[in-house]
Enzyme design. Structure first.
Site, PDB file in Angstrom:
ATOM      1  N   GLU A 257       0.886  -1.173   0.000  1.00 11.32           N
ATOM      2  CA  GLU A 257       0.000   0.000   0.000  1.00 11.32           C
ATOM      3  C   GLU A 257       0.912   1.208   0.000  1.00 11.32           C
ATOM      4  O   GLU A 257       1.542   1.509   1.018  1.00 11.32           O
ATOM      5  CB  GLU A 257      -0.882   0.013   1.251  1.00 11.32           C
ATOM      6  N   CYS A 296      -3.249   8.461   3.368  1.00  7.62           N
ATOM      7  CA  CYS A 296      -2.868   8.004   2.026  1.00  7.62           C
ATOM      8  C   CYS A 296      -4.022   8.176   1.060  1.00  7.62           C
ATOM      9  O   CYS A 296      -3.821   8.243  -0.143  1.00  7.62           O
ATOM     10  CB  CYS A 296      -2.459   6.544   2.096  1.00  7.62           C
TER      11      CYS A 296
HETATM   12  P1  NAP Z   1       8.276   4.881   4.822  1.00  6.11           P
HETATM   13  O1  NAP Z   1       9.393   5.778   5.109  1.00  6.11           O
HETATM   14  O2  NAP Z   1       8.327   4.042   3.592  1.00  6.11           O
HETATM   15  O3  NAP Z   1       8.116   3.970   6.109  1.00  6.11           O
HETATM   16  C1  NAP Z   1       7.136   2.987   6.201  1.00  6.11           C
HETATM   17  C2  NAP Z   1       7.602   1.858   7.091  1.00  6.11           C
HETATM   18  O4  NAP Z   1       8.712   1.201   6.480  1.00  6.11           O
HETATM   19  C3  NAP Z   1       8.089   2.335   8.454  1.00  6.11           C
HETATM   20  O5  NAP Z   1       7.701   1.384   9.410  1.00  6.11           O
HETATM   21  C4  NAP Z   1       9.600   2.343   8.289  1.00  6.11           C
HETATM   22  O6  NAP Z   1      10.284   2.208   9.505  1.00  6.11           O
HETATM   23  C5  NAP Z   1       9.780   1.121   7.419  1.00  6.11           C
HETATM   24  N1  NAP Z   1      11.036   1.090   6.687  1.00  6.11           N
HETATM   25  C6  NAP Z   1      11.805   2.132   6.286  1.00  6.11           C
HETATM   26  N2  NAP Z   1      12.875   1.672   5.593  1.00  6.11           N
HETATM   27  C7  NAP Z   1      12.773   0.327   5.559  1.00  6.11           C
HETATM   28  C8  NAP Z   1      13.564  -0.714   4.996  1.00  6.11           C
HETATM   29  N3  NAP Z   1      14.686  -0.459   4.320  1.00  6.11           N
HETATM   30  N4  NAP Z   1      13.175  -1.989   5.148  1.00  6.11           N
HETATM   31  C9  NAP Z   1      12.037  -2.287   5.826  1.00  6.11           C
HETATM   32  N5  NAP Z   1      11.248  -1.339   6.388  1.00  6.11           N
HETATM   33  C10 NAP Z   1      11.607  -0.056   6.246  1.00  6.11           C
HETATM   34  O7  NAP Z   1       6.887   5.637   4.716  1.00  6.11           O
HETATM   35  P2  NAP Z   1       6.332   6.750   5.714  1.00  6.11           P
HETATM   36  O8  NAP Z   1       7.010   8.002   5.343  1.00  6.11           O
HETATM   37  O9  NAP Z   1       6.344   6.262   7.099  1.00  6.11           O
HETATM   38  O10 NAP Z   1       4.803   6.775   5.292  1.00  6.11           O
HETATM   39  C11 NAP Z   1       4.238   7.769   4.506  1.00  6.11           C
HETATM   40  C12 NAP Z   1       3.853   7.215   3.172  1.00  6.11           C
HETATM   41  O11 NAP Z   1       3.019   6.083   3.330  1.00  6.11           O
HETATM   42  C13 NAP Z   1       3.071   8.198   2.360  1.00  6.11           C
HETATM   43  O12 NAP Z   1       3.645   8.276   1.095  1.00  6.11           O
HETATM   44  C14 NAP Z   1       1.680   7.597   2.277  1.00  6.11           C
HETATM   45  O13 NAP Z   1       0.994   7.886   1.084  1.00  6.11           O
HETATM   46  C15 NAP Z   1       1.921   6.151   2.431  1.00  6.11           C
HETATM   47  N6  NAP Z   1       0.757   5.521   3.032  1.00  6.11           N
HETATM   48  C16 NAP Z   1       0.013   4.660   2.293  1.00  6.11           C
HETATM   49  C17 NAP Z   1      -1.095   4.039   2.848  1.00  6.11           C
HETATM   50  C18 NAP Z   1      -1.934   3.077   2.074  1.00  6.11           C
HETATM   51  O14 NAP Z   1      -2.735   2.383   2.687  1.00  6.11           O
HETATM   52  N7  NAP Z   1      -1.787   2.992   0.780  1.00  6.11           N
HETATM   53  C19 NAP Z   1      -1.444   4.317   4.167  1.00  6.11           C
HETATM   54  C20 NAP Z   1      -0.662   5.200   4.893  1.00  6.11           C
HETATM   55  C21 NAP Z   1       0.441   5.795   4.315  1.00  6.11           C
HETATM   56  P3  NAP Z   1      10.865   3.492  10.263  1.00  6.11           P
HETATM   57  O15 NAP Z   1       9.716   4.352  10.618  1.00  6.11           O
HETATM   58  O16 NAP Z   1      11.538   2.918  11.443  1.00  6.11           O
HETATM   59  O17 NAP Z   1      11.799   4.150   9.289  1.00  6.11           O
END
Ligand code: NAP
Length: 515
Positions: A257, A296
């Site tokens: 997602e 999102c």
């Molecule tokens: P993110 O930086 O990709 O982080 C998401 C998750 O991935 C966090 O738990 C993060 O941990 C973890 N993570 C980071 N690097 C990783 C790696 N190399 N390997 C495994 N896990 C890793 O995203 P975000 O900034 O938190 O979230 C915002 C984005 O999510 C927005 O773009 C939004 O549109 C999207 N979103 C989508 C939905 C949907 O249902 N489609 C819902 C909500 C949000 P850490 O926090 O410890 O870095």
């Protein structure tokens, strides 16, 4: 030093051995707690979840697992006030926004609890009818769905630490699959507290629900072929996950997602000030400000017939102007904070970038913060941008500013409007506004290939509709292309991800044993 939050792995609470990463109050700037996953025996924790949690869950029927979920709902409801405090402190949300996360999560879990009752006293599901494999009906093929014998690893985003856990854990646990959740670090506290409360209540079998807070290092390395991963977050991290060797080698099933530049479109034939026009203005303003735009599913692009561009700008801006922004503890505040300094910087930078390609129709900077220090609080007012020539502004179709920001655009005719919507390259949701059922239905079908959900708002459902950005457990959540290509929820469909499908080819008396 602030409290170190405990992980829960291998059936017991476990402290990380490192110094930890601090979680902050995004309004007051104070340190709240720390998380740390250093030194955990991840391999042992995954093995315990598969062996102990999985075995115990699979021994139960859907009805029994549904009853466990119902008991979990009661625990969460009993601790509701505590979750409110944590959300205010760690996510900077006003009460209504906390409710979307906390009550939305409890409601979704409750929906899957009831589904367990409906599925009844069985341990597997049949998929369709038996099909003859030849002329003689004595030998047939019956598809079955059985629980996956692995763990479900959830890697979640920072914006829904409550709902994000339960919308995934409900279907997984109901399917008989143990869960390991790794919440986003910035807002991990709520997820951690919920898991701790549920485990302390002793409802679920040991190993059924684990939480690892802090770094994701090493988590993906633990994955084995029958595990599944459900990820919510950015497209960049999604790409890393998809290409991880353990996932590629073991064909580990992955659901993504990701982000999405969702649209709202007012159909032609609706005058300024008509009911449909007003419903669009209301929904856009609500979507921009709910959870400070950190959804999102939030509306990022707004399309109106070109003759209505100026009036739509005025109507949306008038609503945004009424939004009080600041400290969620002040009752007059309607919109709280972004979750962190990092997000504040990202939103500011994204807004500056979009401003190079759009005019400002309502400036978030015009909102003085209530009860919050602008030098400390991660609060921003809502900004409505406008792009009068959307064909020539690729950035507005591409850049997701994860905050209270949307761009208004005019379209010439429906074909042009739909082409502009599709420039989002696949989204979670689009909403349509109008009063002609025929046009609304036809347009919804036009957008169904590039959206996981099409939300249609007409005057007859003005007070009934559930909201553009609100994810209901009955409906699909996910979207093709840029949105990640995932599918979650959608009622009983959500269980498919946590089951394995197989065809059993056998004599009719054998197949009758599968019922
Ligand atoms: P993110 O930086 O990709 O982080 C998401 C998750 O991935 C966090 O738990 C993060 O941990 C973890 N993570 C980071 N690097 C990783 C790696 N190399 N390997 C495994 N896990 C890793 O995203 P975000 O900034 O938190 O979230 C915002 C984005 O999510 C927005 O773009 C939004 O549109 C999207 N979103 C989508 C939905 C949907 O249902 N489609 C819902 C909500 C949000 P850490 O926090 O410890 O870095």
């Amino acid at each position: 030093m602030s409290e170190l939050l405990l992980n829960h792995l291998a059936g017991r609470p476990q402290a990380g051995t490192g110094a930890g990463t601090a979680l902050f109050d995004p309004v007051l700037g104070t340190e709240l707690a720390r998380v740390d996953a250093g030194g955990l025996d991840l391999a042992g924790g995954f093995a315990f979840a598969r062996a102990e949690g999985g075995r115990a869950l699979r021994a139960l029927t859907y009805a029994q697992r549904g009853a466990l979920l119902a008991a979990v709902v009661k625990v969460l409801q009993a601790n509701r006030d505590r979750y409110d405090e944590i959300s205010t402190a760690n996510s900077g949300t006003v009460k209504n926004d906390t409710a979307i996360d906390v009550d939305g999560g409890i409601y979704t879990l409750g929906t899957y609890a009831k589904m367990g009752e409906t599925l009844g006293d069985r341990r597997h599901l049949l998929d369709g009818e038996a099909a003859r494999l030849g002329k003689d009906p004595a030998f047939q093929s019956q598809h079955v769905l059985v629980p996956a014998r692995g763990v479900a690893l959830f890697i979640n985003a920072f914006n829904f630490p409550g709902w994000g856990l339960w919308e995934k854990a409900g279907p997984a646990l109901l399917s008989g699959v143990p869960v390991i959740v790794k919440p986003a670090t910035a807002t991990a506290w709520l997820t951690q507290q919920m898991v701790q409360d549920v485990n302390a209540a002793g409802i679920l079998p040991p190993g059924a629900l684990s939480v690892v807070c802090g770094s994701s290092a090493g988590l993906l390395d633990q994955l084995q072929p029958f595990d599944v991963v459900s990820f919510t977050g950015s497209a960049e991290t999604a790409a890393i996950i998809r290409s991880h060797p353990a996932i590629a080698r073991g064909s580990v099933r992955v659901n993504i997602e990701a982000d999405s530049i969702n649209s709202a479109l007012l159909l032609r034939g609706e005058a300024a000030g008509s009911e449909a026009f007003d419903l669009l203005a209301k929904e856009v303003a609500r979507e921009m400000t709910q959870k400070s735009g950190q959804k999102c599913t939030a509306i990022r692009r707004v399309f109106v017939p070109e003759a209505l561009y100026a009036q739509a700008a005025e109507a949306i801006a008038a609503r945004l102007a009424k939004t009080t922004v600041g400290n969620p503890r002040n009752d007059s505040v309607r919109m709280g904070a972004l979750v962190s300094r990092a997000q504040l910087s990202a939103v500011r930078a994204g807004l500056e970038e979009l401003k190079q390609h759009a005019e400002v129709l309502h400036d978030g900077a015009s909102h003085a913060l209530v009860d919050a220090d602008p030098a400390v609080a991660c609060c921003v007012g809502p900004t409505l941008l406008g792009a009068r020539n959307p064909d020539a502004s690729p950035q507005v179709h591409d850049l997701e500013v994860f905050g209270p920001v949307a761009t208004l655009m005019p379209y010439r005719d429906l074909a042009h409007g739909l082409a502009l919507v599709r420039r989002g390259q696949g989204s979670l949701v689009a909403s349509l506004y109008g009063s002609d059922a025929g046009s609304l239905g036809a347009t919804a079908l036009e957008l169904a290939d590039s959206h996981g959900r099409v939300h249609v708002v007409s005057p007859d459902v003005a007070v009934l509709h559930t909201g553009h950005g609100n994810v209901m457990p009955q409906s699909l959540h996910g979207g093709p292309g840029r949105a990640g290509g995932g599918e979650e929820l959608g009622g009983v469909r959500a269980l498919n991800f946590y089951h394995r499908r197989a065809a059993v080819q056998a004599a009719t008396p054998v197949l009758s044993q599968l019922n």
